[in-house]
Design a protein around this motif. Structure first.
Motif, PDB file in Angstrom:
ATOM      1  N   TYR A 287       0.896  -0.996  -0.133  1.00  0.00           N
ATOM      2  CA  TYR A 287       0.105   0.204  -0.059  1.00  0.00           C
ATOM      3  C   TYR A 287       0.918   1.312   0.096  1.00  0.00           C
ATOM      4  N   GLU A 294      -1.840   9.961  -5.178  1.00  0.00           N
ATOM      5  CA  GLU A 294      -2.546   8.746  -5.538  1.00  0.00           C
ATOM      6  C   GLU A 294      -2.020   7.834  -4.346  1.00  0.00           C
ATOM      7  N   GLY A 296      -2.986   3.656  -2.839  1.00  0.00           N
ATOM      8  CA  GLY A 296      -3.773   2.363  -3.043  1.00  0.00           C
ATOM      9  C   GLY A 296      -2.844   1.252  -3.000  1.00  0.00           C
ATOM     10  N   THR A 297      -3.265   0.180  -3.162  1.00  0.00           N
ATOM     11  CA  THR A 297      -2.482  -0.955  -3.034  1.00  0.00           C
ATOM     12  C   THR A 297      -2.054  -1.678  -4.612  1.00  0.00           C
ATOM     13  N   ILE A 298      -0.644  -1.882  -4.677  1.00  0.00           N
ATOM     14  CA  ILE A 298      -0.286  -2.229  -6.055  1.00  0.00           C
ATOM     15  C   ILE A 298      -0.905  -3.496  -6.553  1.00  0.00           C
ATOM     16  N   LEU A 308      -2.499   0.917  -9.433  1.00  0.00           N
ATOM     17  CA  LEU A 308      -2.741   0.950  -7.933  1.00  0.00           C
ATOM     18  C   LEU A 308      -4.222   0.753  -7.889  1.00  0.00           C
ATOM     19  N   THR A 310      -7.554   1.422  -5.597  1.00  0.00           N
ATOM     20  CA  THR A 310      -7.991   2.086  -4.313  1.00  0.00           C
ATOM     21  C   THR A 310      -8.870   1.480  -3.494  1.00  0.00           C
ATOM     22  N   TRP A 315      -9.009   1.932 -10.342  1.00  0.00           N
ATOM     23  CA  TRP A 315      -7.608   1.392 -10.769  1.00  0.00           C
ATOM     24  C   TRP A 315      -6.933   2.889 -11.249  1.00  0.00           C
ATOM     25  N   ASN A 330       5.460   4.097   1.520  1.00  0.00           N
ATOM     26  CA  ASN A 330       5.002   2.734   1.413  1.00  0.00           C
ATOM     27  C   ASN A 330       4.858   2.201   2.899  1.00  0.00           C
TER      28      ASN A 330
END
Length: 444
Positions: A287, A294, A296-298, A308, A310, A315, A330
């Motif tokens: 995350y 921006e 979110g999780t990769i 990413l 969200t 995306w 990170n």
């Protein structure tokens, strides 16, 4: 026999010539005792092949079939089992070959039986495409390419077609090649790139099982193997088509100039992606939050960008260069544990010395709150206008968003704990002073 076809195009005349040759050949076969003996041998060879196949195929099926076994030899045995439909045409082909040698030693001629042998080979190819190939791409390739080649070979026209394609030359600029090279290239290219895709899939499966390896290293290995496989396939294809790789030097130079000017961003993102995979500072599952906002999780890392996801399901495509040239937070790089805090206030009538112990015990009861690296810690933050300000710090595994509502749960625990100990949570209070008294008072 003259049909007077001089006024027709050459292709019609050539087709008529082939038809006439076939007619004369069929007439020769019908009137020749040697041809009849060869027909008889073909029938005998086929019937003998049928008898042998009826006994051999069930025995081989029982011997090869692994049943429900799941050992290391089960899959290869099931693969071999799929080729049993080829037994009959291949037996007929082999027995016909033996008969051809006998006929040629007796009559010094074997054109009829040779034609029958080629027909049996065509039937074997047909059984391969129809009954054995299950992959849609390979089956299409067999129907479009393999079956027509087998049919031309059975009719004895393969050498003629090959000669015509070889003598027909086409070119683009200074590069010239024959039509047979194009056909070879299409066939070889389809097979090579299918093998490349299959090899890449198998390699990806093997690498994905290496759980002891860092995810970034796994991604780097996947990309390296993919580029290597398709690079080797491209070089082999160029050699099969007979194209000199030196002739592509000018094209390579033009591509280099394009990378230097118009495609420099793409090259920068590609190199940045390699650096990310090597260093592992951001990888799939992390995350992250970028300087541009921006977060979110990769979920995927590609050659040009990372994706990413969200918590609202969107995306975001982020160029790899942004991970190198800007500041990236990170939340998962050093582990999944993260610290959060929940602020609250109590009234000035409260004995504040009791508040930390009450709140820390209540928050520690939450099943997701960690004792390591630190247990919950309630701190006095200041004296506000309406009450005394506190905040409790706590550590949890994961991010406080999406499916997790850690701060919300902790605030509920704080509310209930303060209520159980009769500690009041203040609300904003203001003192209003009216100078000169109320208007009604003066008139009275």
């Amino acid at each position: 026999m003259d049909f007077g076809l001089s006024q027709y195009p050459p292709i019609v005349q050539q087709a008529a010539d082939y038809g006439l040759q076939g007619y004369e050949l069929a007439l020769t076969w019908l009137l020749s005792p040697a041809a009849w003996s060869q027909f008889a041998l073909l029938v005998v060879a086929y019937l003998l092949a049928v008898l042998i196949a009826r006994r051999l195929r069930p025995a081989l099926s029982r011997l090869i079939d692994p049943g429900d076994a799941q050992n290391m030899f089960a899959a290869p045995r099931r693969f071999v089992l799929r080729f049993l439909p080829l037994i009959l045409p291949l037996l007929a082909y082999a027995l016909t070959g033996i008969g051809e040698q006998v006929v040629r030693s007796m009559f010094d001629s074997g054109s009829v039986i040779a034609f029958g042998k080629r027909v049996f080979l065509f039937l074997a190819v047909r059984a391969l495409v129809r009954d054995i190939l299950t992959d849609p791409f390979l089956r299409t390739l067999g129907r479009v390419i393999l079956l027509p080649i087998a049919a031309l070979y059975a009719l004895g026209l393969l050498d003629t077609v090959n000669t015509i394609l070889t003598e027909t030359i086409v070119g683009v600029g200074n590069i010239q090649f024959s039509l047979i090279s194009i056909v070879r290239g299409v066939i070889a290219g389809a097979i090579l790139f299918w093998l490349g895709q299959w090899s890449n899939t198998q390699t990806a499966t093997i690498i994905a099982k290496q759980e002891a390896m860092r995810p970034s290293i796994r991604q780097l290995l996947l990309k390296t193997v993919e580029f290597t496989i398709f690079g080797v396939a491209f070089i082999l294809l160029m050699n099969i088509m007979g194209i000199n790789l030196g002739a592509l030097a000018v094209l390579g130079g033009a591509i280099g100039v394009g990378l230097g000017f118009g495609l420099q961003k793409i090259a920068s993102n590609f190199i940045s992606g390699v650096i990310l995979l090597v260093e592992g500072q951001a990888t799939v599952g992390d995350y992250v939050e970028l300087d541009g906002g921006e977060a979110g999780t990769i979920v995927k890392m590609m050659a040009r960008a990372a994706i990413l996801e969200t918590y609202d399901g969107r995306w975001i495509v982020v160029p790899n260069e942004d991970f190198i040239t800007t500041r990236v937070v990170n939340y998962s790089d050093s582990g999944s544990a993260n610290r959060y805090e929940a602020p609250f206030s109590v009234s000035y009538d409260t004995d504040i010395n009791k508040v930390p112990a009450i709140i820390e015990a209540a928050v520690a009861a939450h099943p997701e709150v960690l004792d390591l690296p630190y247990p919950p810690d309630c701190e006095l933050r200041g004296f506000g206008d309406s009450g005394i300000d506190f905040a409790v710090e706590f550590w949890v595994n994961g991010i406080d968003d999406g499916p997790n509502k850690y701060t919300s749960d902790v605030l509920f625990l704080i509310w209930n704990a303060l209520r159980d100990h009769n500690i009041e949570i203040p609300f904003p209070q203001r003192v209003v002073e009216l100078k000169g008294g109320l208007p009604g008072t003066q008139s009275a």
